[in-house]
Design a protein around this motif. Sequence first.
Motif, PDB file in Angstrom:
ATOM      1  N   SER A   5      44.266 112.222   1.540  1.00 53.02           N
ATOM      2  CA  SER A   5      45.110 112.900   2.531  1.00 53.02           C
ATOM      3  C   SER A   5      46.537 112.366   2.503  1.00 53.02           C
ATOM      4  O   SER A   5      47.502 113.117   2.698  1.00 53.02           O
ATOM      5  CB  SER A   5      44.510 112.734   3.930  1.00 53.02           C
ATOM      6  OG  SER A   5      44.484 111.365   4.305  1.00 53.02           O
ATOM      7  N   GLU A  33      48.239 113.982  -0.473  1.00 52.88           N
ATOM      8  CA  GLU A  33      48.539 115.387  -0.197  1.00 52.88           C
ATOM      9  C   GLU A  33      49.725 115.515   0.767  1.00 52.88           C
ATOM     10  O   GLU A  33      50.544 116.436   0.646  1.00 52.88           O
ATOM     11  CB  GLU A  33      47.305 116.067   0.373  1.00 52.88           C
ATOM     12  CG  GLU A  33      46.204 116.268  -0.669  1.00 52.88           C
ATOM     13  CD  GLU A  33      44.935 116.844  -0.065  1.00 52.88           C
ATOM     14  OE1 GLU A  33      44.794 116.768   1.182  1.00 52.88           O
ATOM     15  OE2 GLU A  33      44.100 117.359  -0.838  1.00 52.88           O
ATOM     16  N   SER A  82      46.307 113.398  -7.050  1.00 51.51           N
ATOM     17  CA  SER A  82      45.496 114.128  -6.081  1.00 51.51           C
ATOM     18  C   SER A  82      44.230 114.689  -6.735  1.00 51.51           C
ATOM     19  O   SER A  82      43.140 114.617  -6.158  1.00 51.51           O
ATOM     20  CB  SER A  82      46.325 115.259  -5.466  1.00 51.51           C
ATOM     21  OG  SER A  82      45.541 116.072  -4.632  1.00 51.51           O
ATOM     22  N   GLU A 106      40.911 109.202   3.034  1.00 53.63           N
ATOM     23  CA  GLU A 106      42.186 108.864   3.656  1.00 53.63           C
ATOM     24  C   GLU A 106      43.289 108.748   2.609  1.00 53.63           C
ATOM     25  O   GLU A 106      44.400 109.213   2.816  1.00 53.63           O
ATOM     26  CB  GLU A 106      42.044 107.559   4.432  1.00 53.63           C
ATOM     27  CG  GLU A 106      43.316 107.183   5.173  1.00 53.63           C
ATOM     28  CD  GLU A 106      43.146 105.910   5.960  1.00 53.63           C
ATOM     29  OE1 GLU A 106      44.138 105.477   6.581  1.00 53.63           O
ATOM     30  OE2 GLU A 106      42.033 105.338   5.940  1.00 53.63           O
TER      31      GLU A 106
END
Length: 288
Positions: A6, A9, A267, A3
Motif C-alpha cells: 500500500s 501504491e 509494486s 502494508e
Amino acid sequence: MAERLSDVEARIDSVRQLSSVISAMRGIAAVRSSEANARLAGIREYAQTIGSAIAQALALYSDDGTAPGGGEGVGGRVLVLALCAEQGFVGAFNTHVLDEVQALAETLGTERMDLLIAGSRGVGAARERGLEPVDCLAMAGHADQLAALANRLADRLFARLQEGTVSRVVVVSARPDDTHTAPYRVAAQTVIPFDFARFPPANLAQPPLVHLPAPLLLARLTDEYVFAQLCEAVTLSYAAENDARMRAMIAARENVARKLDELTATSRRLRQEQITEELIELAGAVRT
C-alpha cells in the motif's frame, strides 16, 4: 507485506501527480517562450525605424556628416546590467549569466563596476559569489510585463548616466541559441557609449523636416534606440529562461518516468509475493 504494498501504491499515485505538474509547467514555459518570441519582430522593426532616423539625423548633425563622439570617460565606472531568472527550475541559467558577470568583474575590477540585477534568483546567487548589486528589480513574470520592465531599467540606467556616476553600460543576458546546439547562449552587449558607426549618415535627396536642433534630435533618438535594445535583451532573456525551464522539465519528466517504472516493478513484485504467501497459507489450511 500488504502494508508495504500500500505504501508503494501511494508513492505511485504521488509520482503520477508530480508528473502531471511537471507536464503543466513544461506547457506553461513553452507558451511563455512562444509569446516572447512573437514580440521580437515588432521590437526589431521599431529598432530598425529608429536606426533609420538616426542615420538621417547624423546627416544633419554637421556639415560634413561626422558622427558625434561617444567615448568612455577616463576613469568612469561601468554599470553591468545582468538579466537573471525570477523563478526557479531553470537549471544553470543564472550560473551562466553570473559567470559572464564574474569575468567582467575580474577584467574591470570590482571597484570600477556597479552591478544591477533583474531577477530575484540571480540576486542571491550573485551575493554567494561576493558580487553585491547596487540595485535590483524583479524580472518579468509574463510577456505583457516585458516592455514595462525595459522602461524601468532604462529609467535607472539614464538616471545614473545623468548623475555622472557611470560612463559605460554593459548588458549581460541570455538569448535562445539559433543553432540549437544549446538551449541558450549568454552574451555581453555594450549599449553605452553608443556606437554611431553602425548608422552611416543617410544621403537623401530631400532632407527630412525637423523641429529640433540636430544634436538634441540625435540625443533623443539615441535614447529611444537604447530602450529598443533593452526591450530586445529583456525579451530574449525571458524566452531563454523559459526554454531552459522547458529543458529542465523534460529532464525531470524523464527522471519521474524512470522512478515510476521502478515503483511499478516493485509494486508488481510485492503483489506477487503477497499472492504467493496467501496461496501458501491456503494450502496449509487445506492440509489441516
